[in-house]
Design an enzyme around this catalytic site. Sequence first.
Site, PDB file in Angstrom:
ATOM      1  N   LYS A  26      -7.756  21.950  16.670  1.00  0.00           N
ATOM      2  CA  LYS A  26      -7.140  20.634  16.811  1.00  0.00           C
ATOM      3  C   LYS A  26      -6.472  20.553  18.173  1.00  0.00           C
ATOM      4  O   LYS A  26      -5.574  21.350  18.482  1.00  0.00           O
ATOM      5  CB  LYS A  26      -6.097  20.415  15.715  1.00  0.00           C
ATOM      6  CG  LYS A  26      -5.348  19.097  15.889  1.00  0.00           C
ATOM      7  CD  LYS A  26      -4.802  18.552  14.599  1.00  0.00           C
ATOM      8  CE  LYS A  26      -4.017  17.259  14.797  1.00  0.00           C
ATOM      9  NZ  LYS A  26      -4.846  16.079  14.898  1.00  0.00           N
TER      10      LYS A  26
ATOM     11  N   LYS B  88      -4.694   0.085  12.838  1.00  0.00           N
ATOM     12  CA  LYS B  88      -6.114   0.053  13.125  1.00  0.00           C
ATOM     13  C   LYS B  88      -6.888   0.405  11.848  1.00  0.00           C
ATOM     14  O   LYS B  88      -6.308   1.053  10.973  1.00  0.00           O
ATOM     15  CB  LYS B  88      -6.432   1.021  14.243  1.00  0.00           C
ATOM     16  CG  LYS B  88      -6.215   2.465  13.819  1.00  0.00           C
ATOM     17  CD  LYS B  88      -6.951   3.401  14.700  1.00  0.00           C
ATOM     18  CE  LYS B  88      -7.057   4.755  14.110  1.00  0.00           C
ATOM     19  NZ  LYS B  88      -7.914   4.974  12.988  1.00  0.00           N
TER      20      LYS B  88
ATOM     21  N   ARG C 205      -0.586  -1.171  -6.285  1.00  0.00           N
ATOM     22  CA  ARG C 205      -1.126  -1.554  -7.605  1.00  0.00           C
ATOM     23  C   ARG C 205      -0.692  -0.612  -8.725  1.00  0.00           C
ATOM     24  O   ARG C 205      -0.519  -1.033  -9.855  1.00  0.00           O
ATOM     25  CB  ARG C 205      -2.655  -1.584  -7.525  1.00  0.00           C
ATOM     26  CG  ARG C 205      -3.169  -2.831  -6.857  1.00  0.00           C
ATOM     27  CD  ARG C 205      -4.654  -2.809  -6.716  1.00  0.00           C
ATOM     28  NE  ARG C 205      -5.088  -1.604  -6.005  1.00  0.00           N
ATOM     29  CZ  ARG C 205      -6.334  -1.332  -5.692  1.00  0.00           C
ATOM     30  NH1 ARG C 205      -7.291  -2.147  -6.043  1.00  0.00           N
ATOM     31  NH2 ARG C 205      -6.644  -0.243  -5.035  1.00  0.00           N
TER      32      ARG C 205
ATOM     33  N   LYS D 131       3.265   8.972  20.518  1.00  0.00           N
ATOM     34  CA  LYS D 131       3.427  10.411  20.768  1.00  0.00           C
ATOM     35  C   LYS D 131       4.199  10.601  22.075  1.00  0.00           C
ATOM     36  O   LYS D 131       3.899   9.965  23.085  1.00  0.00           O
ATOM     37  CB  LYS D 131       2.055  11.106  20.853  1.00  0.00           C
ATOM     38  CG  LYS D 131       1.333  11.168  19.496  1.00  0.00           C
ATOM     39  CD  LYS D 131       0.028  11.923  19.591  1.00  0.00           C
ATOM     40  CE  LYS D 131      -0.826  11.775  18.339  1.00  0.00           C
ATOM     41  NZ  LYS D 131      -0.420  12.560  17.197  1.00  0.00           N
TER      42      LYS D 131
ATOM     43  N   GLU E 183     -10.553  17.688  15.963  1.00  0.00           N
ATOM     44  CA  GLU E 183      -9.847  18.055  14.732  1.00  0.00           C
ATOM     45  C   GLU E 183     -10.627  19.145  14.033  1.00  0.00           C
ATOM     46  O   GLU E 183     -11.865  19.144  14.073  1.00  0.00           O
ATOM     47  CB  GLU E 183      -9.746  16.844  13.802  1.00  0.00           C
ATOM     48  CG  GLU E 183      -8.881  15.742  14.344  1.00  0.00           C
ATOM     49  CD  GLU E 183      -8.765  14.601  13.358  1.00  0.00           C
ATOM     50  OE1 GLU E 183      -7.806  14.585  12.596  1.00  0.00           O
ATOM     51  OE2 GLU E 183      -9.658  13.738  13.348  1.00  0.00           O
TER      52      GLU E 183
ATOM     53  N   GLY F 120       0.854  -1.206   0.000  1.00  0.00           N
ATOM     54  CA  GLY F 120       0.000   0.000   0.000  1.00  0.00           C
ATOM     55  C   GLY F 120       0.879   1.242   0.000  1.00  0.00           C
ATOM     56  O   GLY F 120       0.533   2.262   0.619  1.00  0.00           O
TER      57      GLY F 120
ATOM     58  N   LYS G 116     -14.701  15.616  14.077  1.00  0.00           N
ATOM     59  CA  LYS G 116     -14.085  16.316  12.934  1.00  0.00           C
ATOM     60  C   LYS G 116     -14.789  17.657  12.790  1.00  0.00           C
ATOM     61  O   LYS G 116     -15.929  17.830  13.238  1.00  0.00           O
ATOM     62  CB  LYS G 116     -14.297  15.517  11.651  1.00  0.00           C
ATOM     63  CG  LYS G 116     -13.687  14.127  11.682  1.00  0.00           C
ATOM     64  CD  LYS G 116     -12.431  14.060  10.852  1.00  0.00           C
ATOM     65  CE  LYS G 116     -11.860  12.669  10.806  1.00  0.00           C
ATOM     66  NZ  LYS G 116     -10.405  12.643  10.798  1.00  0.00           N
TER      67      LYS G 116
ATOM     68  N   ASP H 115      -1.125   1.831  17.280  1.00  0.00           N
ATOM     69  CA  ASP H 115      -2.033   2.933  17.568  1.00  0.00           C
ATOM     70  C   ASP H 115      -1.074   4.108  17.694  1.00  0.00           C
ATOM     71  O   ASP H 115      -0.341   4.215  18.687  1.00  0.00           O
ATOM     72  CB  ASP H 115      -2.782   2.712  18.882  1.00  0.00           C
ATOM     73  CG  ASP H 115      -3.739   3.858  19.158  1.00  0.00           C
ATOM     74  OD1 ASP H 115      -3.324   5.022  18.967  1.00  0.00           O
ATOM     75  OD2 ASP H 115      -4.884   3.603  19.552  1.00  0.00           O
ATOM     76  N   HIS H 116      -1.045   4.965  16.688  1.00  0.00           N
ATOM     77  CA  HIS H 116       0.059   5.931  16.651  1.00  0.00           C
ATOM     78  C   HIS H 116       0.040   6.911  17.829  1.00  0.00           C
ATOM     79  O   HIS H 116       1.044   7.535  18.130  1.00  0.00           O
ATOM     80  CB  HIS H 116       0.124   6.661  15.301  1.00  0.00           C
ATOM     81  CG  HIS H 116      -0.890   7.738  15.108  1.00  0.00           C
ATOM     82  ND1 HIS H 116      -2.174   7.488  14.708  1.00  0.00           N
ATOM     83  CD2 HIS H 116      -0.809   9.084  15.265  1.00  0.00           C
ATOM     84  CE1 HIS H 116      -2.826   8.625  14.622  1.00  0.00           C
ATOM     85  NE2 HIS H 116      -2.031   9.617  14.950  1.00  0.00           N
TER      86      HIS H 116
ATOM     87  N   HIS I 290      -7.658   5.303  19.962  1.00  0.00           N
ATOM     88  CA  HIS I 290      -6.850   6.347  20.595  1.00  0.00           C
ATOM     89  C   HIS I 290      -7.393   6.736  21.979  1.00  0.00           C
ATOM     90  O   HIS I 290      -6.643   6.844  22.946  1.00  0.00           O
ATOM     91  CB  HIS I 290      -6.795   7.605  19.725  1.00  0.00           C
ATOM     92  CG  HIS I 290      -6.306   7.360  18.327  1.00  0.00           C
ATOM     93  ND1 HIS I 290      -5.371   6.397  18.017  1.00  0.00           N
ATOM     94  CD2 HIS I 290      -6.609   7.961  17.148  1.00  0.00           C
ATOM     95  CE1 HIS I 290      -5.131   6.419  16.707  1.00  0.00           C
ATOM     96  NE2 HIS I 290      -5.875   7.352  16.161  1.00  0.00           N
TER      97      HIS I 290
HETATM   98  C1  BG6 Z   1      -6.225   8.555  12.720  1.00  0.00           C
HETATM   99  C2  BG6 Z   1      -7.630   8.707  12.248  1.00  0.00           C
HETATM  100  O1  BG6 Z   1      -6.057   7.380  13.454  1.00  0.00           O
HETATM  101  O2  BG6 Z   1      -5.893   9.660  13.553  1.00  0.00           O
HETATM  102  C3  BG6 Z   1      -7.840  10.010  11.508  1.00  0.00           C
HETATM  103  O3  BG6 Z   1      -7.946   7.624  11.361  1.00  0.00           O
HETATM  104  C4  BG6 Z   1      -7.354  11.172  12.349  1.00  0.00           C
HETATM  105  O4  BG6 Z   1      -9.205  10.205  11.172  1.00  0.00           O
HETATM  106  C5  BG6 Z   1      -5.963  10.904  12.883  1.00  0.00           C
HETATM  107  O5  BG6 Z   1      -7.356  12.333  11.528  1.00  0.00           O
HETATM  108  C6  BG6 Z   1      -5.548  11.965  13.891  1.00  0.00           C
HETATM  109  O6  BG6 Z   1      -4.205  11.775  14.219  1.00  0.00           O
HETATM  110  P1  BG6 Z   1      -3.330  12.955  14.844  1.00  0.00           P
HETATM  111  O7  BG6 Z   1      -2.008  12.350  15.140  1.00  0.00           O
HETATM  112  O8  BG6 Z   1      -3.276  14.027  13.793  1.00  0.00           O
HETATM  113  O9  BG6 Z   1      -4.059  13.406  16.052  1.00  0.00           O
END
Ligand code: BG6
Length: 489
Positions: free
Chosen positions: A339, A152, A48, A186, A220, A14, A334, A181-182, A244
């Site tokens: 943010k 995720k 692809r 952080k 956001e 991807g 959203k 889970d990013h 998250h």
């Molecule tokens: C992602 C979501 O996991 O996190 C997105 O799928 C979201 O919809 C994003 O915009 C937000 O991440 P961050 O690091 O900008 O807070």
Amino acid sequence: MDLNSKPIAFVIFGATGDLAKKRIFPALFKLYTQNLLPTQIKVICAARTVYTSESFQDYVYENLKIENRAAFDDFAKTIEYLPIDVAEDKNLKDVTAAISKFEKEVDACPQTIYYMSIAPDIFSSAIENLGAEGLNISCSVHNSKPRIIIEKPFGSSLESALTLKLLLEKYFDEEQIYRIDHYLGKETVQNIFAFRFGNEIFEPTWSNEYIDHIQIITSESIGVEKRGEFYDRAGALRDITQNHLLQLLSIITMEEPKGFNPKDINERKLAVLKDVKTLSPEEVAQSTVRGQYEGYLQEEKINPKSQTETYALVKLEVDNPRWRGVPIYMRTGKKLMGKVTSIIVQFKDTRHKLFGDLDMKPTPNHIILQIQPNEGIGIRLVAKKPGLETTIEPVDMEFCYKNTFDEPQPEAYERLIMDVVQGDQSLFISQEVIEQCWRIIDPIKDAWSSNKVPLATYKPGTWGPTEADELLKHDKRDWLTPFLTICKI
Ligand code: BG6
């Protein structure tokens, strides 16, 4: 990192997608230019779209928006592009061939890492195809186990998460699977551990005896942008709350882990998530709000009759002796006013002790952990206003990362990719934790899809539907400002 350490074959499935563009390549490039990756690395990019390695390197360069082409050219040499459809098993053998070629070049069995940066609906067939191709076994000498990074959503319900588990187990052991889970990458999320367990002064107050409630917010200002197709199927609850926000909840409420290692952290996380009360359909109606921003139905690739929520408020309770009776309000959305991601812990109002007779508004203490942006920590105290009269006023003490530390904060993906390279699973999620998160979210999702909670609307640029304010008012509470004041400057 020791640059001579084991060679890495980093395969991105991807590679032309949004995640690769916005997060994976910038992180890899930064790690590479900071000499944090082994010098013997091959980044095998599969997707692809038809590119040659050279044209794909140009595509990556343009997306990175950097000026120093010379620095990029060094990194570009590591990139090889293969037109592959992993879901349809088209040309997957080329990945095997590319890894073998690299193995010969470096004369060693590289540590293979697969990054599955692909849409959830092709995930199962992609894993089956990897297995069928034998890519779950590393290089010809079979002496190293590949690692696989998955993003995720991990399923879309408890049931589908269990199906996914069985599928992954067919080919990979738990120690090979890195579920990202990013938010856990952080810097400020990791700092919650330092804040809670490195400062003796807070721990004795960290319970229902002193804490009134907790607010967790991820808001956001952007809308769904180009991700309409995915988002309309997911919604805010599954996109953010299930992962998250529940991760943040678990770290802010967990008991102290015995050690700072994957096993002990996972154990504590799991224990506290198991204590989160499951909501009945009636409780879902009283404790949640779902909303959609005005204009959502006109966004690209959104069903014009969509009932998908772009805002979710969920009130939960951790039903254990430490937390019983302390509501935890988690909200996300959203197209909100700004943010920000913050956790605010509000203490009980104790003014009756000495200043009860003063004519003043309640001024409970609170602690705010601002995860992003302008990362920092604030504590609201009260102080006597200078003067002949006794007047008590709230004052804020704030610590801002950028004013205190000179070191730049690594991006979440840099940290997480680095951890996968080094084989450290501390910041990744276990299957059991995922199952608990779905156990909490499924009843809400089900009650929402059977319309037990009406879909509210809200204007872009606000803090969400008024129904959310009413829910809090009903509990005799108010939203607390999620931004620190000084850190903005
Ligand atoms: C992602 C979501 O996991 O996190 C997105 O799928 C979201 O919809 C994003 O915009 C937000 O991440 P961050 O690091 O900008 O807070």
